[in-house]
Design a protein around this motif. Structure first.
Motif, short mmCIF file in Angstrom:
data_model
loop_
_atom_site.label_atom_id
_atom_site.label_comp_id
_atom_site.label_asym_id
_atom_site.label_seq_id
_atom_site.Cartn_x
_atom_site.Cartn_y
_atom_site.Cartn_z
N ILE A 6 0.94 -1.28 -0.27
CA ILE A 6 -0.13 -0.57 -0.07
C ILE A 6 0.96 0.96 -0.19
N SER A 7 0.97 1.66 -1.18
CA SER A 7 1.99 3.26 -1.51
C SER A 7 1.12 4.00 -0.28
N CYS A 8 1.73 5.64 0.00
CA CYS A 8 1.41 6.39 0.59
C CYS A 8 0.89 7.21 -0.35
N PRO A 9 -0.30 7.40 -0.06
CA PRO A 9 -0.96 8.81 -1.28
C PRO A 9 -0.73 10.46 -0.68
N PHE A 10 -0.26 10.14 0.63
CA PHE A 10 -0.13 11.88 0.92
C PHE A 10 1.36 11.96 1.50
N SER A 11 1.96 11.49 0.94
CA SER A 11 3.53 11.76 1.25
C SER A 11 3.82 13.26 1.30
N ASN A 254 5.42 -10.22 18.28
CA ASN A 254 4.67 -8.96 19.39
C ASN A 254 5.35 -7.25 18.13
N ARG A 255 6.48 -6.83 18.38
CA ARG A 255 6.90 -6.26 17.05
C ARG A 255 6.66 -5.87 15.79
N ALA A 256 6.69 -7.16 14.88
CA ALA A 256 5.37 -7.59 13.44
C ALA A 256 4.54 -6.98 13.57
N ILE A 257 3.34 -7.40 14.62
CA ILE A 257 2.13 -7.00 14.74
C ILE A 257 1.74 -5.62 14.23
N GLU A 258 2.68 -5.10 15.49
CA GLU A 258 2.12 -3.16 15.53
C GLU A 258 3.35 -3.13 14.16
N GLU A 259 4.29 -3.64 13.34
CA GLU A 259 4.09 -3.18 12.04
C GLU A 259 2.96 -3.77 11.49
N LEU A 260 2.51 -4.49 10.84
CA LEU A 260 1.89 -4.70 9.81
C LEU A 260 0.49 -3.27 10.64
N ASN A 299 1.07 7.98 10.04
CA ASN A 299 2.11 6.35 10.29
C ASN A 299 3.27 6.89 8.96
N ARG A 300 3.39 6.95 7.75
CA ARG A 300 4.54 7.50 7.05
C ARG A 300 5.07 8.17 6.58
N ASP A 301 5.03 9.36 8.65
CA ASP A 301 5.41 10.35 7.87
C ASP A 301 6.99 9.71 8.45
N GLU A 302 8.27 10.68 8.07
CA GLU A 302 9.25 10.23 7.52
C GLU A 302 10.19 10.98 8.15
N LYS A 303 9.27 11.85 9.31
CA LYS A 303 9.92 12.80 10.84
C LYS A 303 10.32 11.46 11.63
N VAL A 304 9.26 11.28 11.43
CA VAL A 304 9.52 9.78 12.90
C VAL A 304 9.75 8.61 12.36
N PHE A 305 9.62 7.85 11.42
CA PHE A 305 9.47 6.64 10.96
C PHE A 305 10.81 5.89 9.63
N GLU A 306 11.87 5.23 10.28
CA GLU A 306 12.43 5.62 9.11
C GLU A 306 12.39 4.32 7.99
N ASN A 307 12.32 4.85 6.55
CA ASN A 307 12.19 3.83 5.82
C ASN A 307 10.24 3.46 6.27
N ALA A 308 9.88 4.33 6.26
CA ALA A 308 8.49 4.66 7.06
C ALA A 308 7.06 3.82 5.43
N ASN A 309 8.03 3.73 4.18
CA ASN A 309 6.85 2.96 3.19
C ASN A 309 7.31 1.21 3.06
N GLU A 310 8.23 1.34 3.92
CA GLU A 310 8.81 -0.56 3.96
C GLU A 310 7.92 -1.42 4.70
N VAL A 311 7.80 -2.05 5.24
CA VAL A 311 7.39 -2.72 6.04
C VAL A 311 9.11 -3.59 6.81
N VAL A 312 9.46 -3.11 8.00
CA VAL A 312 10.29 -3.21 8.42
C VAL A 312 9.50 -4.22 10.36
#
Ligand code: HEM
Ligand code: EMZ
Length: 385
Positions: A6-11, A254-260, A299-312
């Motif tokens: 799912i890409s982010c249309p808001f970036s 647990n981390r995977a669940i939060e990330e998904l 959730n895709r804000d690059e200021k907060v999440f590194e590689n925000a558009n990837e499932v880490v």
């Protein structure tokens, strides 16, 4: 692009302007897109209220198909806290061992069923069934009630081709009215009876208030859970190494669940009504208009999440806003997280791999933005371990 992405249309708009705009039934919405603004907006319930006309904070607005106030969702502090105080303990029951054992039995049976099939529509034959059956545990009602709920389809207020379906909503309202009357005549250990016996600030809940809690429990936890489950299955089908990792490294589950849940943001946004003239990102907003808190964008804000558009899968810091933030944070989050935990346990125990055969995307049209939120249909094959 993989089917599960799912890409982010808001970036771009998030970075350059900070807010977006959309119309909704002639009641326009200013959309807050940045993580810090979404959090601030959710925190400031005095300026951005939930307790306006029932249905107005939902996008698309439900004012034309609903008069019952959803509780505690459409109530502001301080009354909000009184309702949460009686609801919070009940909605923590998914942490109990017995609850999880029953959920495991339900999900195991469902996975066995799909393993025996050549292919399956994960939306109607897996996620919807899983959600409805699990809801019998949350409400503490009979398992066979889920057959009727499954027949209502993935959303109780929307149907194919109609964003808002008043006739469909009426089926739910009549059903809940009848269940409340049954619980009054014959109290049991279920949520209806527990609510009817509860007091808020020294007064028993009215039938209308109980109805408001129950509508929310049916509606709020439906397509959200279905999206979380089906998007996660698509992800694991597209990324077999991740399924292997979850099998081999239970400590990251647990981390995977939060990330998904971060990445898929099953509820894109929620509105608020502005109580006084204010500004957002230097943009004037008038009293009695609407803003929205776009969890999916935050959730895709690059200021907060590194590689925000990837499932880490094992992302460490993960202050995602998929379950909201502050006052109205999701009451069903414990149930939803428990469903995800049990689903991963059962899949890693029984399933070798999954394949996507075909998919029909569910795209939300949000003014200048289009966001994929999940699937209308998702045909998959499950292979036994
Ligand atoms: C609130 C998302 C599952 C019941 C919320 C909010 C979000 C959200 C973003 C905040 C709304 C706001 O601030 O206006 C989700 C997601 C879910 C999920 C992503 C699944 C992955 C559930 C389930 C239930 C539920 C299973 C119950 C059956 C509620 C209720 C509230 C709420 C009652 C209102 C809480 C309050 O106002 O204090 N949810 N939800 N949700 N959710 Fe969920
Ligand atoms: C409302 C909402 C709750 C709304 C936390 O979200 O979920 C939506 O799916 C419903 O349409 O009425 O319950």
């Amino acid at each position: 692009m993989k089917k599960s992405e799912i890409s982010c249309p808001f970036s771009e708009v998030r970075t350059n302007i900070g807010f977006g705009e959309m119309d909704d039934q002639n009641d326009p919405v200013t959309m807050l897109l940045r993580h810090k603004d979404v959090r601030k907006g959710a925190h400031d319930w005095k300026t951005f209220q939930s307790g306006s006309t029932p249905g107005r904070i939902v996008i698309p607005s439900e004012v034309n198909i609903r008069t019952t106030r959803q509780i505690p969702f459409e109530v502001d502090p301080p009354q909000h806290k009184s309702f949460r105080d009686i609801l919070d303990p009940w909605f923590k029951r998914p942490l109990e061992e017995k609850y999880q054992a029953k959920l495991t039995a339900q999900i195991s049976a469902l996975v066995d069923e799909v393993l025996a099939m050549d292919s399956v529509d994960v939306i109607s034959e897996f996620a919807l069934k899983l959600q409805s059956r699990a809801l019998t545990l949350l409400l503490n009602t009979a398992y066979d009630k889920s057959d009727l709920w499954i027949s209502w389809g993935t959303h109780v207020f929307r149907s194919e081709g109609e964003a808002l379906d008043g006739d469909k909503a009426a089926i739910l309202y009549d059903y809940i009215d009848a269940e409340i009357d049954k619980a009054i005549a014959n109290p049991g250990p279920d949520l209806y009876s527990v609510l009817l016996a509860s007091e808020v600030d020294g007064t028993k809940l009215t039938k209308e208030e109980v109805k408001g809690v129950m509508i929310l429990t049916f509606a709020g936890g439906r397509d959200t859970v279905i999206n979380a489950v089906s998007n996660s299955l698509a992800y694991l089908a597209d990324n077999p190494k991740s399924l292997e990792r979850l099998r081999e490294e239970p400590e990251i589950r647990n981390r995977a669940i939060e990330e998904l849940i971060r990445y898929y943001a099953p509820l894109t946004q929620m509105g608020r009504v502005v109580t006084e003239d204010t500004t957002v990102c230097e943009h004037a907003i008038k009293a009695d208009t609407r803003i929205s808190l776009v969890w999916a964008s935050a959730n895709r804000d690059e200021k907060v999440f590194e590689n925000a558009n990837e499932v880490v899968l094992d992302r460490k810091m993960n202050p995602h806003l998929s379950f909201g933030f502050g006052t109205h944070n999701c009451l069903g989050a414990t149930h939803a997280r428990t469903i995800m935990k049990v689903l991963i346990e059962v899949l890693t125990a029984k399933v070798q791999s999954m394949e996507i055969i075909s998919a029909e995307e569910n795209i939300e049209e949000l003014g200048e933005f289009k966001r994929k939120v999940g699937f209308h249909a998702l045909q998959m094959k499950f292979n036994k371990k």
